[in-house]
Design a protein around this motif. Structure first.
Motif, PDB file in Angstrom:
ATOM      1  N   LEU A 222     -15.784 -19.457 -36.744  1.00  0.00           N
ATOM      2  CA  LEU A 222     -16.528 -20.718 -36.772  1.00  0.00           C
ATOM      3  C   LEU A 222     -15.672 -21.934 -36.430  1.00  0.00           C
ATOM      4  O   LEU A 222     -16.211 -23.035 -36.260  1.00  0.00           O
ATOM      5  CB  LEU A 222     -17.151 -20.921 -38.166  1.00  0.00           C
ATOM      6  CG  LEU A 222     -18.292 -19.971 -38.538  1.00  0.00           C
ATOM      7  CD1 LEU A 222     -18.605 -20.074 -40.024  1.00  0.00           C
ATOM      8  CD2 LEU A 222     -19.528 -20.281 -37.711  1.00  0.00           C
ATOM      9  N   LEU A 223     -14.359 -21.739 -36.331  1.00  0.00           N
ATOM     10  CA  LEU A 223     -13.468 -22.868 -36.014  1.00  0.00           C
ATOM     11  C   LEU A 223     -13.530 -23.170 -34.515  1.00  0.00           C
ATOM     12  O   LEU A 223     -13.081 -22.358 -33.702  1.00  0.00           O
ATOM     13  CB  LEU A 223     -12.026 -22.533 -36.432  1.00  0.00           C
ATOM     14  CG  LEU A 223     -10.954 -23.567 -36.058  1.00  0.00           C
ATOM     15  CD1 LEU A 223     -11.256 -24.920 -36.685  1.00  0.00           C
ATOM     16  CD2 LEU A 223      -9.569 -23.077 -36.490  1.00  0.00           C
ATOM     17  N   PRO A 224     -14.066 -24.324 -34.131  1.00  0.00           N
ATOM     18  CA  PRO A 224     -14.145 -24.662 -32.697  1.00  0.00           C
ATOM     19  C   PRO A 224     -12.759 -24.844 -32.089  1.00  0.00           C
ATOM     20  O   PRO A 224     -11.859 -25.386 -32.744  1.00  0.00           O
ATOM     21  CB  PRO A 224     -14.920 -25.995 -32.687  1.00  0.00           C
ATOM     22  CG  PRO A 224     -15.568 -26.085 -34.033  1.00  0.00           C
ATOM     23  CD  PRO A 224     -14.662 -25.363 -34.977  1.00  0.00           C
ATOM     24  N   ASN A 225     -12.574 -24.388 -30.871  1.00  0.00           N
ATOM     25  CA  ASN A 225     -11.283 -24.554 -30.197  1.00  0.00           C
ATOM     26  C   ASN A 225     -10.867 -26.012 -30.118  1.00  0.00           C
ATOM     27  O   ASN A 225      -9.684 -26.339 -30.214  1.00  0.00           O
ATOM     28  CB  ASN A 225     -11.349 -23.958 -28.784  1.00  0.00           C
ATOM     29  CG  ASN A 225     -11.396 -22.438 -28.802  1.00  0.00           C
ATOM     30  OD1 ASN A 225     -10.844 -21.809 -29.701  1.00  0.00           O
ATOM     31  ND2 ASN A 225     -12.069 -21.849 -27.820  1.00  0.00           N
ATOM     32  N   SER A 226     -11.848 -26.888 -29.981  1.00  0.00           N
ATOM     33  CA  SER A 226     -11.554 -28.322 -29.852  1.00  0.00           C
ATOM     34  C   SER A 226     -10.992 -28.921 -31.138  1.00  0.00           C
ATOM     35  O   SER A 226     -10.425 -30.021 -31.126  1.00  0.00           O
ATOM     36  CB  SER A 226     -12.825 -29.081 -29.463  1.00  0.00           C
ATOM     37  OG  SER A 226     -13.834 -28.915 -30.454  1.00  0.00           O
ATOM     38  N   CYS A 227     -11.133 -28.204 -32.256  1.00  0.00           N
ATOM     39  CA  CYS A 227     -10.680 -28.727 -33.555  1.00  0.00           C
ATOM     40  C   CYS A 227      -9.391 -28.068 -34.049  1.00  0.00           C
ATOM     41  O   CYS A 227      -8.880 -28.440 -35.105  1.00  0.00           O
ATOM     42  CB  CYS A 227     -11.767 -28.538 -34.608  1.00  0.00           C
ATOM     43  SG  CYS A 227     -13.272 -29.456 -34.283  1.00  0.00           S
ATOM     44  N   SER A 274       2.657 -21.215 -37.657  1.00  0.00           N
ATOM     45  CA  SER A 274       1.289 -21.629 -37.377  1.00  0.00           C
ATOM     46  C   SER A 274       1.256 -22.838 -36.462  1.00  0.00           C
ATOM     47  O   SER A 274       0.418 -22.938 -35.554  1.00  0.00           O
ATOM     48  CB  SER A 274       0.544 -21.962 -38.675  1.00  0.00           C
ATOM     49  OG  SER A 274       0.452 -20.832 -39.511  1.00  0.00           O
ATOM     50  N   PHE A 275       2.183 -23.741 -36.669  1.00  0.00           N
ATOM     51  CA  PHE A 275       2.233 -24.962 -35.860  1.00  0.00           C
ATOM     52  C   PHE A 275       2.507 -24.634 -34.388  1.00  0.00           C
ATOM     53  O   PHE A 275       1.924 -25.235 -33.486  1.00  0.00           O
ATOM     54  CB  PHE A 275       3.319 -25.895 -36.386  1.00  0.00           C
ATOM     55  CG  PHE A 275       3.448 -27.178 -35.621  1.00  0.00           C
ATOM     56  CD1 PHE A 275       2.533 -28.204 -35.789  1.00  0.00           C
ATOM     57  CD2 PHE A 275       4.482 -27.364 -34.716  1.00  0.00           C
ATOM     58  CE1 PHE A 275       2.644 -29.386 -35.064  1.00  0.00           C
ATOM     59  CE2 PHE A 275       4.606 -28.530 -33.984  1.00  0.00           C
ATOM     60  CZ  PHE A 275       3.677 -29.549 -34.165  1.00  0.00           C
ATOM     61  N   PHE A 276       3.350 -23.651 -34.156  1.00  0.00           N
ATOM     62  CA  PHE A 276       3.738 -23.349 -32.775  1.00  0.00           C
ATOM     63  C   PHE A 276       2.836 -22.301 -32.105  1.00  0.00           C
ATOM     64  O   PHE A 276       2.950 -22.073 -30.897  1.00  0.00           O
ATOM     65  CB  PHE A 276       5.191 -22.865 -32.739  1.00  0.00           C
ATOM     66  CG  PHE A 276       6.171 -23.979 -32.942  1.00  0.00           C
ATOM     67  CD1 PHE A 276       6.384 -24.943 -31.962  1.00  0.00           C
ATOM     68  CD2 PHE A 276       6.891 -24.087 -34.118  1.00  0.00           C
ATOM     69  CE1 PHE A 276       7.287 -25.978 -32.153  1.00  0.00           C
ATOM     70  CE2 PHE A 276       7.799 -25.114 -34.314  1.00  0.00           C
ATOM     71  CZ  PHE A 276       7.982 -26.067 -33.327  1.00  0.00           C
ATOM     72  N   THR A 277       1.950 -21.679 -32.861  1.00  0.00           N
ATOM     73  CA  THR A 277       1.085 -20.656 -32.260  1.00  0.00           C
ATOM     74  C   THR A 277      -0.369 -21.080 -32.176  1.00  0.00           C
ATOM     75  O   THR A 277      -1.219 -20.314 -31.752  1.00  0.00           O
ATOM     76  CB  THR A 277       1.164 -19.327 -33.057  1.00  0.00           C
ATOM     77  OG1 THR A 277       0.812 -19.571 -34.417  1.00  0.00           O
ATOM     78  CG2 THR A 277       2.558 -18.736 -32.966  1.00  0.00           C
ATOM     79  N   ASN A 278      -0.688 -22.309 -32.607  1.00  0.00           N
ATOM     80  CA  ASN A 278      -2.073 -22.769 -32.541  1.00  0.00           C
ATOM     81  C   ASN A 278      -2.189 -23.987 -31.619  1.00  0.00           C
ATOM     82  O   ASN A 278      -1.244 -24.655 -31.347  1.00  0.00           O
ATOM     83  CB  ASN A 278      -2.574 -23.123 -33.944  1.00  0.00           C
ATOM     84  CG  ASN A 278      -2.926 -21.881 -34.742  1.00  0.00           C
ATOM     85  OD1 ASN A 278      -3.975 -21.299 -34.530  1.00  0.00           O
ATOM     86  ND2 ASN A 278      -2.026 -21.451 -35.624  1.00  0.00           N
TER      87      ASN A 278
END
Length: 278
Positions: A222-227, A274-278
């Protein structure tokens, strides 16, 4: 001590996973979310450290008034004084704070849940509301992010319930739905005895774990790519909690005797990766 310093000190003192999840926020976001966390912590402490229900309910009523005053820019507590500086910036919805307090009132009354639907409603009040308020701080539009935020918060709160079983029993609380207990031929007292119905308890806990895993997976869909960039803090929080869940899954019965944690180093690693893979 300024309101900002008060909130920062309260957040740092907690050693919570919440702290690691907002390492990458900008300054306004860090201050606002530390104010939000401080309020949540205070309300939670009122419910958890209650020796007199009437006094605790009175304190929560005071906080209802304080939230009302805060949204009129007349806050008196350091945490709300800090928060009110960001009401217009992040467009907080006051309704979520009142739902949160309702959840704390349910804890004080040692509420029991007949079904998962009832438990889900409780989880929305004590966690989904915080997810929505946090999303405002992450600068995500409510209409776009709401389903994700509520579903993620549900999975995280269910993990909290799972790993706090022993602690909650000592406080007179029990969250698991009565209809699900019957399916496994269990009662609340079996969790206090711990090992008399070991296999049934283990099967019940694995059932809860599997459901949490599915709810978490649904939240990620449900997490939009734009967010995703704006939601890095919630992504980090989710991964930290899922790490805890995986640790419990290896030996579900352990959660009946102690609270499971992961190390600060693991939390830092999850945050950075997480910061570098998202």
């Amino acid at each position: 001590m300024s309101p900002e310093e008060y909130c920062k000190k309260k957040t740092l003192k907690s050693g919570t996973s919440f702290y690691y999840s907002f390492l990458f926020l900008d300054q306004d976001q860090k201050v606002a979310i530390s104010a939000l966390y401080s309020i949540c912590r205070i309300l939670d402490d009122i419910a958890d450290n209650s020796k007199n229900i009437d006094i605790s309910l009175s304190k929560l009523n005071w906080w209802k008034h304080e939230i009302d005053q805060t949204f009129k820019f007349k806050a008196s507590h350091p945490a709300t004084k800090c928060l009110q500086n960001y009401i217009k910036i992040f467009k907080f919805n006051p309704e979520y704070f009142f739902f949160l307090i309702e959840g704390m009132e349910m804890d004080l009354q040692n509420f029991r849940y007949n079904s998962f639907k009832q438990l889900e409603d409780y989880c929305f009040k004590v966690a989904g509301t915080v997810g929505m308020l946090s999303s405002s701080i992450f600068r995500c539009e409510e209409s776009i992010i709401k389903s994700y935020a509520i579903k993620l918060a549900l999975s995280l709160q269910l993990i909290n319930i799972l790993r706090d079983i022993n602690e909650d029993l000592n406080l007179g609380r029990f969250y698991y739905p009565q209809d699900e207990l019957k399916k496994f031929n269990l009662s609340e007292s079996d969790f206090k005895k711990k090992f008399e119905k070991k296999e049934s308890l283990k099967s019940f806990l694995l059932f809860q774990i599997n459901r949490i895993e599915n709810i978490y997976k649904e939240s990620q869909i449900l997490l939009p790519n734009s967010c995703k960039e704006n939601q890095i803090s919630s992504i980090i929080m989710g991964k930290i909690y899922i790490k805890i869940l995986k640790k419990i899954k290896k030996n579900p019965m352990v959660t009946l005797t102690k609270k499971i944690h992961i190390s600060p180093l693991s939390k830092v690693f999850i945050s950075i990766s997480s910061f570098f893979t998202n």
